[in-house]
Design a protein around this motif. Structure first.
Motif, short mmCIF file in Angstrom:
data_model
loop_
_atom_site.label_atom_id
_atom_site.label_comp_id
_atom_site.label_asym_id
_atom_site.label_seq_id
_atom_site.Cartn_x
_atom_site.Cartn_y
_atom_site.Cartn_z
N SER A 152 0.85 -1.19 0.00
CA SER A 152 0.00 0.00 0.00
C SER A 152 0.88 1.24 0.00
N ALA A 153 1.05 1.83 -1.18
CA ALA A 153 1.88 3.02 -1.32
C ALA A 153 1.06 4.13 -1.97
N LEU A 154 1.14 5.33 -1.42
CA LEU A 154 0.47 6.48 -2.00
C LEU A 154 1.23 6.86 -3.27
N ALA A 155 0.54 6.89 -4.40
CA ALA A 155 1.25 7.01 -5.66
C ALA A 155 0.53 7.91 -6.65
N VAL A 156 1.32 8.46 -7.59
CA VAL A 156 0.79 9.24 -8.72
C VAL A 156 1.50 8.76 -9.98
N PRO A 157 0.93 9.03 -11.15
CA PRO A 157 1.64 8.68 -12.39
C PRO A 157 2.97 9.43 -12.50
N LEU A 158 3.92 8.80 -13.15
CA LEU A 158 5.22 9.43 -13.34
C LEU A 158 5.10 10.76 -14.08
N SER A 159 4.11 10.85 -14.97
CA SER A 159 3.94 12.08 -15.75
C SER A 159 3.54 13.28 -14.89
N ALA A 160 3.16 13.04 -13.63
CA ALA A 160 2.79 14.15 -12.76
C ALA A 160 4.01 14.86 -12.19
N LEU A 161 5.16 14.19 -12.18
CA LEU A 161 6.35 14.78 -11.58
C LEU A 161 6.97 15.83 -12.48
N LYS A 162 7.37 16.92 -11.86
CA LYS A 162 8.07 17.98 -12.56
C LYS A 162 9.21 18.44 -11.65
N THR A 163 10.23 19.01 -12.22
CA THR A 163 11.39 19.42 -11.43
C THR A 163 11.80 20.84 -11.78
N ASP A 164 12.36 21.51 -10.81
CA ASP A 164 13.03 22.80 -11.03
C ASP A 164 14.22 22.86 -10.10
N LYS A 165 14.81 24.02 -9.98
CA LYS A 165 16.03 24.15 -9.17
C LYS A 165 15.80 23.87 -7.69
N ASN A 166 14.53 23.92 -7.26
CA ASN A 166 14.22 23.68 -5.85
C ASN A 166 13.90 22.22 -5.54
N GLY A 167 13.69 21.42 -6.59
CA GLY A 167 13.41 20.02 -6.34
C GLY A 167 12.29 19.49 -7.20
N THR A 168 11.64 18.43 -6.71
CA THR A 168 10.57 17.75 -7.44
C THR A 168 9.21 18.23 -6.92
N TYR A 169 8.29 18.54 -7.84
CA TYR A 169 6.97 19.02 -7.43
C TYR A 169 5.90 18.46 -8.35
#
Length: 374
Positions: free
Chosen positions: A299-316
């Motif tokens: 049981s892991a809280l998850a989202v599709p990989l396509s939801a991840l975005k990155t900038d200089k501050n990290g992953t959002y």
């Protein structure tokens, strides 16, 4: 006539007004559609719990855990091979005979030399005891006798080496050499008379990319397939991880000669996996396509990989709120799967996130292309 002309012009004006209205209305409709087309299509996904696992893929070769190359300690012609390919042998079993005529002759000569040296020593010792021979004469006789004894032991050892025995329990792998083959001794390149392996225990020697090796641990479970059994899955367990890459590219003595090639090469590490093969289906040198399970959660809280975005501050991720507004929210990720990623911190179940794939803008140029990349 004036009234007729007036009516005619009125109709013309009316038609023109209708046409103008139609044109204006059509243009506004077209412009509206164009504006709507320019707006990006937002696709959303719901944050949810699911079963997740992370896999590291690798390719390897199946080999027996124990195997030996049977060769001769002496140089002689193979007189007779007593086993054939796929025969089961036991430790100490005679598997081949070498031609021992020359070594039998050497043994007979060594026995004669020893007997002669013994006679001389006994006579010299007697004469020394009565004062007729010096201590030096006795020492020389003793030396010759000891040398002859060593020569006989060497000849007997060489003669015993004409009988080739199996050093282990196992199965003969591949065809042994044929009768009449000259078996040459040597440390660097001796003649291999036959190969024997214990096929009851097998391993996979796989190569894992350096980007994945950090998540591989001893004891992790794995599954693999081979081309010989389409659709059948076998299991294995990671038993060893090499601490150096397969090319030893870190070695200073090798770096000067291979720096140009290794700088562009992919670094692989050797991972050994113990194989479960109770049916005895797998054969040495088969290619195994391995999937090592590096992480698993029911049981892991998850989202599709396509939801991840990155900038200089990290992953959002972009969170879509109930009122339609959006929020860029930074998250902490966990297990990465083929399509989903675990969110350890930053999101709650049932929230909606933007999974729209943003295409990067492309530019064109009239400059001449560079040379092809090889």
């Amino acid at each position: 006539m004036d009234k007729v002309k007036l009516k005619k012009w009125a109709k013309i004006i009316l038609v023109l007004v209708v046409v103008i209205i139609a044109i204006v209305t059509g243009y506004k409709y077209y412009a509206q559609k164009q504006e709507e087309a320019k707006k990006p299509v937002v696709n959303t996904a719901q944050v949810q719990y699911m079963s997740m696992k992370s896999i590291v893929s690798a390719t390897g070769t199946i080999k027996p855990v124990e195997s030996v190359e049977v060769s001769s300690k002496i140089t002689a012609r193979v007189k007779q091979v007593l086993v054939k390919e796929n025969d089961t042998v036991t430790q100490g079993q005679t598997v081949a005979l070498l031609d021992g005529k020359d070594y039998e002759t050497q043994k007979e000569q060594a026995e004669f030399t020893l007997q002669n040296a013994k006679t001389i020593y006994d006579r010299t010792n007697y004469l020394y005891n009565i004062g007729a021979k010096s201590k030096e004469d006795l020492d020389n006789a003793q030396y010759n006798y000891d040398t002859a004894q060593s020569k006989l032991e060497e000849a007997e050892s060489n003669l015993s080496e004409t009988v080739i025995v199996s050093p282990m329990d196992g199965v003969v792998i591949g065809e042994p050499v044929t009768d009449g083959t000259m078996a040459v001794q040597g440390n660097s390149n001796p003649t291999v008379i036959m190969r024997i392996a214990d096929l009851s225990r097998k391993q996979i020697f796989a190569k894992v990319d350096e980007t994945d090796i950090g998540s591989v641990r001893v004891g992790q479970k794995a599954t693999f397939t081979v081309d010989a059994y389409n659709g059948k899955t076998f299991t294995a367990t990671v038993s060893k991880i090499s601490q150096t890459d397969m090319d030893n590219s870190w070695n200073i003595s090798n770096s000067s000669s291979s720096s140009s090639s290794s700088s562009a090469a992919v670094i692989y590490y050797s991972v050994t996996l113990d194989v479960d093969d109770p049916e005895g289906l797998l054969m040495p040198s088969m290619t195994a396509r391995v999937e090592i399970e590096t992480a698993n959660k029911d049981s892991a809280l998850a989202v599709p990989l396509s939801a991840l975005k990155t900038d200089k501050n990290g992953t959002y991720v972009i969170v879509i709120k109930d009122d339609g507004t959006t929020e860029n929210r930074y998250v902490e990720t966990g297990i990465y799967g083929d399509e989903f990623v675990e969110i350890i911190n930053g999101l709650s179940e049932n929230e909606k996130v933007d999974v729209t794939m943003v295409k990067k803008a492309t530019t064109t140029t009239s400059a001449r292309p560079g040379p092809p990349i090889h």
